[in-house]
Design a protein around this motif. Structure first.
Motif, PDB file in Angstrom:
ATOM      1  N   LYS A   1      17.032  38.107  83.593  1.00 54.67           N
ATOM      2  CA  LYS A   1      15.768  37.368  83.494  1.00 54.67           C
ATOM      3  C   LYS A   1      15.008  37.326  84.810  1.00 54.67           C
TER       4      LYS A   1
ATOM      5  N   ASN B   1      11.148  39.854  84.083  1.00 52.76           N
ATOM      6  CA  ASN B   1      12.125  39.345  83.129  1.00 52.76           C
ATOM      7  C   ASN B   1      12.482  40.509  82.217  1.00 52.76           C
ATOM      8  N   TYR B   2      13.628  41.147  82.490  1.00 52.75           N
ATOM      9  CA  TYR B   2      13.990  42.354  81.752  1.00 52.75           C
ATOM     10  C   TYR B   2      14.281  42.067  80.285  1.00 52.75           C
ATOM     11  N   ASP B   3      14.711  40.854  79.963  1.00 54.68           N
ATOM     12  CA  ASP B   3      14.907  40.494  78.556  1.00 54.68           C
ATOM     13  C   ASP B   3      13.587  40.630  77.797  1.00 54.68           C
ATOM     14  N   LEU B   4      12.487  40.198  78.409  1.00 54.85           N
ATOM     15  CA  LEU B   4      11.167  40.316  77.778  1.00 54.85           C
ATOM     16  C   LEU B   4      10.711  41.771  77.721  1.00 54.85           C
TER      17      LEU B   4
ATOM     18  N   GLN C   1       7.819  42.336  75.103  1.00 58.26           N
ATOM     19  CA  GLN C   1       6.943  41.193  75.355  1.00 58.26           C
ATOM     20  C   GLN C   1       6.407  41.166  76.780  1.00 58.26           C
ATOM     21  N   GLN C   2       6.940  42.021  77.648  1.00 62.64           N
ATOM     22  CA  GLN C   2       6.436  42.166  79.013  1.00 62.64           C
ATOM     23  C   GLN C   2       6.393  43.659  79.311  1.00 62.64           C
TER      24      GLN C   2
ATOM     25  N   SER D   1      12.661  44.410  77.431  1.00 66.09           N
ATOM     26  CA  SER D   1      13.419  45.086  76.373  1.00 66.09           C
ATOM     27  C   SER D   1      12.945  44.697  74.979  1.00 66.09           C
ATOM     28  N   LYS D   2      12.324  43.521  74.848  1.00 67.20           N
ATOM     29  CA  LYS D   2      11.781  43.077  73.558  1.00 67.20           C
ATOM     30  C   LYS D   2      10.328  43.512  73.375  1.00 67.20           C
TER      31      LYS D   2
END
Length: 87
Positions: A28, A49-52, A57-58, A54-55
């Motif tokens: 994150k 934020n790598y979670d975003l 969203q970023q 990968s989704k």
């Protein structure tokens, strides 16, 4: 060290080439340290934020030559710390 080709290299591609994240990675808050083009002597931090990413969203960031990617470790929970002590 990962070579950035003429076509460029995204953060996602660089992480994949490096073998991906380990389970302790703080996804994150991935930090890209980039040389400030105006001063050429100081680095500025770009937080991702790598979670975003990968989704979807970023936006994934394109890396530049001389960028440094830093992925810190997450802090261990109390349970993980006790398990480490026991083992």
């Amino acid at each position: 060290e990962i070579l950035i080709t003429e076509n460029g290299l995204s953060l996602t591609e660089a992480i994949a080439q490096a073998g991906g994240f380990n389970r302790e990675a703080k996804k994150k808050e991935v930090i890209v340290q980039r040389i400030n083009p105006k001063t050429r002597d100081k680095r500025e931090n770009i937080y991702i934020n790598y979670d975003l990413v990968s989704k979807g969203q970023q936006k994934d960031i394109m890396l530049e030559p001389e960028d440094i990617v830093i992925v810190n470790k997450t802090k261990k929970s109390v349970g993980e710390t006790i398990l480490d002590i026991i083992t």
